[in-house]
Design a protein around this motif. Structure first.
Motif, PDB file in Angstrom:
ATOM      1  N   THR A  64       0.909  -1.163   0.022  1.00 45.29           N
ATOM      2  CA  THR A  64      -0.162  -0.008  -0.080  1.00 45.29           C
ATOM      3  C   THR A  64       0.803   1.229  -0.005  1.00 45.29           C
ATOM      4  O   THR A  64       0.593   2.369  -0.716  1.00 45.29           O
ATOM      5  CB  THR A  64      -0.892  -0.052   1.264  1.00 45.29           C
ATOM      6  N   GLU A  65       2.004   1.348   0.719  1.00 44.90           N
ATOM      7  CA  GLU A  65       2.771   2.510   0.794  1.00 44.90           C
ATOM      8  C   GLU A  65       3.550   2.364  -0.530  1.00 44.90           C
ATOM      9  O   GLU A  65       3.916   3.735  -0.745  1.00 44.90           O
ATOM     10  CB  GLU A  65       3.708   2.152   2.060  1.00 44.90           C
ATOM     11  N   SER A  66       3.764   1.430  -1.229  1.00 44.36           N
ATOM     12  CA  SER A  66       4.853   1.493  -2.262  1.00 44.36           C
ATOM     13  C   SER A  66       3.837   2.049  -3.384  1.00 44.36           C
ATOM     14  O   SER A  66       4.211   3.027  -4.135  1.00 44.36           O
ATOM     15  CB  SER A  66       5.080  -0.053  -2.756  1.00 44.36           C
ATOM     16  N   ARG A  67       2.393   1.706  -3.307  1.00 49.47           N
ATOM     17  CA  ARG A  67       1.565   2.322  -4.061  1.00 49.47           C
ATOM     18  C   ARG A  67       1.388   3.883  -4.176  1.00 49.47           C
ATOM     19  O   ARG A  67       1.274   4.567  -4.812  1.00 49.47           O
ATOM     20  CB  ARG A  67       0.071   1.691  -4.373  1.00 49.47           C
ATOM     21  N   ARG A  68       1.146   4.231  -2.880  1.00 51.95           N
ATOM     22  CA  ARG A  68       1.034   5.729  -2.212  1.00 51.95           C
ATOM     23  C   ARG A  68       2.110   6.574  -2.906  1.00 51.95           C
ATOM     24  O   ARG A  68       1.939   7.422  -3.500  1.00 51.95           O
ATOM     25  CB  ARG A  68       0.854   5.810  -0.830  1.00 51.95           C
ATOM     26  N   ILE A  69       3.545   6.198  -2.383  1.00 54.33           N
ATOM     27  CA  ILE A  69       4.510   6.993  -2.991  1.00 54.33           C
ATOM     28  C   ILE A  69       4.684   6.891  -4.402  1.00 54.33           C
ATOM     29  O   ILE A  69       5.487   8.072  -4.737  1.00 54.33           O
ATOM     30  CB  ILE A  69       5.745   6.763  -2.028  1.00 54.33           C
ATOM     31  N   ALA A  70       4.303   6.127  -5.172  1.00 56.62           N
ATOM     32  CA  ALA A  70       4.611   5.946  -6.409  1.00 56.62           C
ATOM     33  C   ALA A  70       3.398   6.737  -7.333  1.00 56.62           C
ATOM     34  O   ALA A  70       3.401   6.746  -8.486  1.00 56.62           O
ATOM     35  CB  ALA A  70       4.766   4.530  -7.004  1.00 56.62           C
ATOM     36  N   GLY A  71       2.470   7.223  -6.425  1.00 61.97           N
ATOM     37  CA  GLY A  71       1.328   7.571  -7.250  1.00 61.97           C
ATOM     38  C   GLY A  71       0.412   6.576  -7.967  1.00 61.97           C
ATOM     39  O   GLY A  71      -0.070   7.197  -9.042  1.00 61.97           O
ATOM     40  N   THR A  91      12.750   4.861   4.501  1.00 63.30           N
ATOM     41  CA  THR A  91      13.730   4.003   3.740  1.00 63.30           C
ATOM     42  C   THR A  91      12.876   3.543   2.312  1.00 63.30           C
ATOM     43  O   THR A  91      13.508   3.748   1.271  1.00 63.30           O
ATOM     44  CB  THR A  91      13.599   2.658   4.449  1.00 63.30           C
ATOM     45  N   LEU A  92      11.676   3.469   2.200  1.00 66.32           N
ATOM     46  CA  LEU A  92      11.052   3.239   1.051  1.00 66.32           C
ATOM     47  C   LEU A  92      11.136   4.149   0.111  1.00 66.32           C
ATOM     48  O   LEU A  92      11.323   4.094  -1.228  1.00 66.32           O
ATOM     49  CB  LEU A  92       9.588   2.695   1.321  1.00 66.32           C
ATOM     50  N   SER A  93      10.697   5.423   0.668  1.00 62.85           N
ATOM     51  CA  SER A  93      10.878   6.811  -0.401  1.00 62.85           C
ATOM     52  C   SER A  93      12.339   6.979  -0.707  1.00 62.85           C
ATOM     53  O   SER A  93      12.526   7.105  -1.943  1.00 62.85           O
ATOM     54  CB  SER A  93      10.307   7.955   0.650  1.00 62.85           C
ATOM     55  N   ALA A  94      13.534   6.639   0.051  1.00 58.49           N
ATOM     56  CA  ALA A  94      14.621   6.905  -0.565  1.00 58.49           C
ATOM     57  C   ALA A  94      14.863   5.786  -1.516  1.00 58.49           C
ATOM     58  O   ALA A  94      15.740   5.808  -2.692  1.00 58.49           O
ATOM     59  CB  ALA A  94      15.483   6.733   0.549  1.00 58.49           C
ATOM     60  N   THR A  95      14.498   4.461  -1.278  1.00 52.36           N
ATOM     61  CA  THR A  95      14.609   3.639  -2.174  1.00 52.36           C
ATOM     62  C   THR A  95      13.837   3.893  -3.318  1.00 52.36           C
ATOM     63  O   THR A  95      14.471   3.620  -4.683  1.00 52.36           O
ATOM     64  CB  THR A  95      14.053   2.093  -1.700  1.00 52.36           C
ATOM     65  N   LEU A  96      12.873   4.215  -3.505  1.00 48.77           N
ATOM     66  CA  LEU A  96      12.241   4.737  -4.831  1.00 48.77           C
ATOM     67  C   LEU A  96      12.881   5.630  -5.502  1.00 48.77           C
ATOM     68  O   LEU A  96      13.028   5.687  -6.808  1.00 48.77           O
ATOM     69  CB  LEU A  96      10.750   4.960  -4.572  1.00 48.77           C
ATOM     70  N   GLU A  97      13.276   6.744  -4.880  1.00 48.13           N
ATOM     71  CA  GLU A  97      14.171   7.821  -5.662  1.00 48.13           C
ATOM     72  C   GLU A  97      15.441   7.176  -6.069  1.00 48.13           C
ATOM     73  O   GLU A  97      15.810   7.698  -7.369  1.00 48.13           O
ATOM     74  CB  GLU A  97      14.804   8.911  -4.333  1.00 48.13           C
TER      75      GLU A  97
END
Length: 332
Positions: free
Chosen positions: A227-234, A294-300
């Motif tokens: 769910t958080e992966s979807r959210r930060i990825a829009g 951590t997840l947000s930094a990983t996506l960046e």
């Protein structure tokens, strides 16, 4: 402190060296440097560990701390014999793969270990856990009174070359409209940020902390992670296709890692693999940033490296599309 990092050019060892330099320590990296250079500010001693104990002649003098991330027992013993007597504190980065049983959530450092690889046998990917177990045993035998054994779990964050933790946020960020996800919302994930792990290793060396600790992140439900992966990825509007585990196995999809896999999905009998206790390390001063950070930094980092690049773990786009079509056909 005068710190020797055996490595210092890849992921965790590079982050340890980077943070040690930033903290004002005198840092030396002993490495071949075939894939990358050590961080700026560190002294680089080029060395080839396959040459045995003699390879350490240039660095066989007094160190306040040595950090070794080796997975080969032969090379680890050579380093211990060459440097153990001239080092005040020794960190060995082991792995929770040393444990013999991965079925029990909440298990701590007292759990039984795999049998060590026989003396003199070189490690291999197939004997990773046994190799790390052997290195732990020899480290405690040769420098036990000054040894810090760090049993890490899955390490994530910027720079992760395994492509596991970053697969899901990158997959949603690719904006293809449909993503295939295993139907395991309650399954545990347990990732430690490479920056937090490096920080704790460094601070432990400064404090001369000894003992054996599980260095792990906190447990996060797979469903919450998705769910958080979807959210930060829009990608909250993307369709998520949720095939059963049995069906995925029947289609030849692999667990955990590697080509044609679904990262972080574990086989039966591994309920504790990503759900071990990190209480001892927490009590000893290990601090963890929020997993969402951590997840947000990983996506960046994934965006910088390329969302459509060839990956070491996960499904190719073509394989995913084929599986989605098959699953939909079966549901009709």
């Amino acid at each position: 402190m005068r710190i020797l990092v055996l490595g210092g050019t890849a992921f965790l060892s590079a982050e340890i060296a980077r943070q040690a330099v930033a903290a004002g320590h005198d840092v030396t990296c002993f490495a071949r440097g075939t894939s990358a250079n050590p961080p700026d500010g560190a002294t680089w001693v080029r060395g080839e560990r396959t040459l045995g104990a003699a390879a350490y002649a240039q660095v066989a003098h007094g160190w306040d701390a040595v950090v070794d991330v080796s997975r080969d027992p032969v090379q680890a013993r050579d380093a211990l014999e060459a440097l153990g007597a001239v080092t005040e504190h020794w960190t060995f980065v082991s792995s929770c793969s040393v444990y013999a049983d991965h079925s029990l959530p909440g298990a701590d450092e007292s759990a039984a270990l795999l049998e060590s690889l026989p003396e003199g046998q070189a490690g291999s990917p197939e004997t990773y856990g046994e190799s790390k177990s052997a290195i732990e045993h020899m480290t405690l035998g040769l420098v036990g009174e000054k040894a810090h054994i760090v049993r890490s779990g899955l390490i994530g964050g910027p720079g992760d070359g395994t492509d596991r933790y970053g697969y899901w946020p990158a997959r949603f960020a690719a904006n293809t409209g449909t993503v295939l996800v295993p139907d395991i919302p309650a399954a545990a994930t347990q990732i430690i940020d490479v920056r937090d792990l490096a920080s704790w290793i460094l601070r432990s060396a400064e404090r001369r902390l000894v003992g054996t600790y599980n260095a792990l992140g906190d447990v996060v439900r797979f469903g919450d992670y998705i769910t958080e992966s979807r959210r930060i990825a829009g990608a909250l509007e993307d369709e998520v296709v949720l095939p059963s585990e049995d069906w995925l196995v029947a289609q030849g999809v692999d667990y955990w890692a590697g080509p044609d896999s679904l990262p972080l999905w574990l086989p039966p009998g591994h309920d504790g693999f990503q759900a071990r206790s990190n209480r001892a390390a927490r009590d000893a001063g290990m601090t963890l940033r929020p997993w969402q950070e951590t997840l947000s930094a990983t996506l960046e980092d994934e965006r910088m490296r390329g969302l459509d690049r060839e990956r070491k773990a996960g499904l190719s786009r073509g394989t995913e599309q084929r599986l989605v079509a098959l699953w939909r056909e079966m549901q009709r």
